[in-house]
Structure formats: structure tokens, C-alpha cells
Design a protein around this motif. Structure first.
Motif, short mmCIF file in Angstrom:
data_model
loop_
_atom_site.label_atom_id
_atom_site.label_comp_id
_atom_site.label_asym_id
_atom_site.label_seq_id
_atom_site.Cartn_x
_atom_site.Cartn_y
_atom_site.Cartn_z
N ALA A 105 54.52 59.44 77.84
CA ALA A 105 55.54 59.03 76.83
C ALA A 105 55.13 59.31 75.44
O ALA A 105 55.49 60.29 75.12
N VAL A 106 54.29 59.21 74.68
CA VAL A 106 53.83 59.83 73.25
C VAL A 106 53.98 61.16 72.73
O VAL A 106 54.50 61.41 72.55
N THR A 107 53.35 62.02 73.83
CA THR A 107 53.50 62.99 74.53
C THR A 107 54.88 64.05 74.78
O THR A 107 55.48 64.26 72.84
N ALA A 108 55.82 63.54 74.79
CA ALA A 108 56.98 63.65 75.33
C ALA A 108 58.22 63.33 74.35
O ALA A 108 59.19 64.52 73.37
N ILE A 109 57.74 62.34 73.37
CA ILE A 109 58.44 62.05 72.78
C ILE A 109 58.19 62.66 70.87
O ILE A 109 59.67 63.29 70.48
N LEU A 110 56.94 63.19 70.98
CA LEU A 110 56.70 64.21 70.27
C LEU A 110 56.63 65.55 69.74
O LEU A 110 57.76 65.50 69.08
N ALA A 111 56.98 65.78 71.21
CA ALA A 111 57.52 66.97 71.21
C ALA A 111 58.57 67.27 71.23
O ALA A 111 59.45 68.20 70.35
N ALA A 112 59.77 66.58 71.74
CA ALA A 112 60.77 66.00 71.22
C ALA A 112 61.14 66.47 69.81
O ALA A 112 62.61 66.79 69.82
N VAL A 113 60.53 64.85 68.87
CA VAL A 113 61.29 65.19 67.72
C VAL A 113 60.64 66.37 66.98
O VAL A 113 60.92 66.44 65.90
N LEU A 114 59.48 66.94 67.49
CA LEU A 114 58.94 68.62 66.76
C LEU A 114 59.89 69.58 66.89
O LEU A 114 60.64 70.39 66.21
N LYS A 115 60.58 70.09 68.14
CA LYS A 115 61.67 70.64 68.74
C LYS A 115 63.00 70.13 67.87
O LYS A 115 63.73 71.22 67.99
N ARG A 116 63.58 69.09 67.47
CA ARG A 116 65.03 68.83 67.31
C ARG A 116 64.36 69.37 65.79
O ARG A 116 65.23 69.21 64.84
N GLY A 117 63.49 69.19 64.55
CA GLY A 117 63.03 69.01 63.20
C GLY A 117 62.66 67.95 63.04
O GLY A 117 63.33 68.50 61.77
N LYS A 118 63.22 67.02 63.36
CA LYS A 118 62.62 65.27 62.65
C LYS A 118 61.46 65.19 62.14
O LYS A 118 61.62 64.50 60.98
N ILE A 119 61.04 66.24 62.66
CA ILE A 119 59.57 66.31 61.97
C ILE A 119 58.96 67.70 61.55
O ILE A 119 59.21 68.39 62.90
#
Length: 357
Positions: A105-119
Motif C-alpha cells: 500500500a505505501v509504495t502504491a500510494i507514493l507512486a500515485a501521488v508522484l504520478k498526479r504531481g501532488k509531490i
């Protein structure tokens, strides 16, 4: 006088009693302090400046943090802390589930917010062949996978946060860490970094993902207790009171109690099993095998999980979480910590300064 120097105070109440949790908050923003990981303590490498108290003020052992400053009027549970929702979460990508811990879950959530440009970046933890944690700054999804999986010794992630602050032009960053280190992040965020613009209320944001933690093991102490050669270990996991060490050809499973002597001295007195100051708190307790329990504590945390769900990086289901089991685990940690604190005080021993008197 030398007693006026705050590093001396840090030594007397944190370092010398053995309470340092190796977060790196003291050394991240001061070139006069260096973190000696192998010795398990910060050391002064240049003369301390009289009147500067950054190392002492931001240390998670000396200073507590009021969660109301972050969560405001968010619903607050007496045991769980601030909570807006709790879900069982697992990654949908086999790479994340295969390499990650408890469903990735942690890896996937970080991947998503990187993809979105949130971080723009994240501070994560890799390891060497001897399972020594190595903090890394990553800026893309592909860089996430070497950091997947739990490491059970402390990682000085906040030193990397200092590196980000000094050298990189970023608008937002995520940091994954245990509860005591998250407390140090909050101390910094609302003091030293607040003046630089980092704040939940600004465009410069720090997103925090906290990991459920029953205690961190001193790296050298942990290795001394392993029966398996560290270089052959592929995965470590703690679940249901058992510590499992998986190598290429065997699995060593022993009661966690056999490793308690390797805990950092402050860990048995810490009540923060659930990383209560993080935007998201994540761990394996109370969800089915292959899932992580994700406690959403803030609007920033809600946004991170929402991004991961909307992009299809994770699937989340609130009905799969056994909330009573979660509360029981957290309450037990608090109870054991309170018992240990009382015993230390009865013996007239020093306890960490963040613990209320």
C-alpha cells in the motif's frame, strides 16, 4: 558558560541516557552536528553556538507536539487519535504487492501521488546487504521499488529532508517514517520550516505517511540476535507476536519477545503505535492477509489515498478492517508503555522528556 549550550542539554537528557531514535532532526539543519549511526548518537563536530536551540527544540524525545495544530476539528477517537476513515488497502500492481509489505500500500500510494504531481519527491528507505537502513530521495515511480518492504532499525530520514530543503527546488515532498520521527517532522514543520514556507496551509507542503510501530531495533543489536546471515535475508516481518526472517532457502520465525533486548531504550516507553501525527498511518494490524490498514487522519492524507484509488493503483475497502482489533492493539501498546514509564519513575530513572509528567 558551556552549560548554556543546548547540545549539552541534548546530551544530558537524550543522548547519554540512550534515548536517541536516530531521526536526524538535530543534524539535518545544523552543520555542527553529525549523526554517528553506528554509535547510535549525534556528535558535535564544530563548536556549538550559544543561544541556538534548534537541535533541542525539534528533537522528538524532548518535545511533544499537539495534534490539534494539524487536525483541528477532525473526529478524534480516544484510542486511535484523529481519524476521518479507516480502510483495508492493497496495491493492484503485482510489482508493488510482490516487493512491498502487506499488500504494497505505501509504495502504491507514493507512486500515485508522484504520478498526479501532488509531490515532487519522497524520502524513502532502502537498505544495504547487512540490512542497514539507507534514506533516499526519490523523484519517480520507478525509483520506489528498491525501497519497498519494512526495515526494523531506525533510518535518519530527516537528514534527507534537510538535504531537500538546502539543495532542491521542490514545492512538496512526502516522508515515510515511524511515529517518533513524524513527531520530529511536525516539530520542524511548525517551527524552523514554517518560517521557510513549509506548512499544511501553504503551497510548500510535507506529506507524512506514518508506519505502525511497536518499537525499533538497534541495528547492531538486531544483527547479533539473528540466526540467519543478514546478507542472505530477503524479507523481515513482524505479525501476531512473531518475528519472521525469510532467506532464499528458509524462514526463521521466533517470538518478538526474544528480540526485546535490541529495542531502542525509548521504545518501550512510547505510546505511539499508530503514528498519530501522520496524515496517513499504515500497518498490517486488523486487515486481512495481503492488505494494509490505512488510517486517514487529515485532508492531505485523504487526498493521497483518493489519488491512489482514482488512478487504480490500489483497492480500498473499509468493511474489511476489524476496528476493534486495531483499537485493542493500540490500547495494549499504550498500556505497556504506561506500565514501563511508571516502573522507571518508581526506580527514579530518567524518562524521555516528551512524556507528560
Amino acid at each position: 558558560m558551556v552549560d548554556d549550550l543546548y547540545f549539552n542539554k541534548l546530551e544530558s537528557v537524550v543522548i547519554n541516557p540512550g534515548f536517541c531514535v536516530l531521526c536526524g532532526a538535530c543534524s539535518a539543519f545544523c552543520n555542527r552536528i553529525s549523526l554517528d549511526y553506528d554509535a547510535g548518537r549525534p556528535v558535535l563536530v564544530k563548536p556549538c553556538v550559544k543561544g541556538c536551540s534548534n537541535c533541542y527544540d525539534h528533537c522528538p524525545i524532548t518535545t511533544d507536539f499537539d495534534g490539534n495544530r494539524i487536525f483541528g476539528n477532525s473526529p478524534c477517537d480516544e484510542v486511535l487519535g484523529a481519524v476521518t476513515e479507516i480502510k483495508a488497502v492493497r496495491a493492484t500492481d503485482p510489482d508493488a504487492t510482490g516487493r512491498g509489505q502487506d499488500g504494497g500500500a505505501v509504495t502504491a500510494i507514493l507512486a500515485a501521488v508522484l504520478k498526479r504531481g501532488k509531490i515532487d519527491a519522497a524520502v524513502v528507505v532502502e537498505r544495504d546487504s547487512q540490512w542497514r537502513p539507507i534514506p533516499r530521495i526519490i523523484t519517480s515511480e520507478g525509483e520506489l521499488y528498491p525501497s519497498a518492504g519494512s526495515k526494523y532499525s531506525p533510518s535518519p530520514n530527516i537528514e534527507e529532508l534537510g538535504e531537500v530543503f538546502r539543495t532542491l527546488d521542490l514545492k512538496s515532498i512526502a516522508i515515510v517514517d515511524v511515529g517518533c520521527h513524524i513527531r520530529a517532522v511536525r516539530n520542524l514543520e511548525f517551527n524552523l520550516l514554517y518560517n521557510a514556507g513549509f506548512s499544511p496551509y501553504s503551497d510548500l507542503k510535507i506529506y507524512t505517511i506514518g508506519l505502525f510501530c511497536s518499537g525499533s531495533f538497534g541495528h547492531g543489536s538486531l544483527l547479533n540476535l539473528l540466526k540467519t546471515e543478514p546478507s542472505s535475508v530477503r524479507k523481515m516481518d513482524i505479525a501476531k507476536g512473531k518475528f519472521s526472517i525469510e532467506s532464499s532457502d528458509s524462514v526463521e520465525t521466533r517470538p518478538v519477545k526474544e528480540f526485546e533486548s535490541a529495542f531502542l531504550p525509548s521504545c518501550p516507553m512510547c505510546k505511539d503505535y499508530g503514528a498519530e501525527l501522520a496524515d496517513l498511518s499504515i500497518g498490517s494490524i486488523a486487515s486481512p492477509e495481503g492488505y494494509s490498514t490505512v488510517v486517514v487522519r487529515s485532508l492531505m492524507g485523504w487526498g493521497m489515498l483518493r489519488d491512489a484509488v482514482q488512478l487504480g493503483y490500489v483497492e480500498a475497502d473499509a468493511s474489511l478492517v476489524d476496528k476493534e482489533a486495531l483499537k485493542k492493539s493500540i490500547a495494549n501498546k499504550k498500556k505497556h508503555a504506561e506500565k514501563r514509564i511508571a516502573a522507571e519513575r518508581a526506580g527514579k530513572n530518567v524518562v524521555p522528556g516528551f512524556i507528560p509528567k
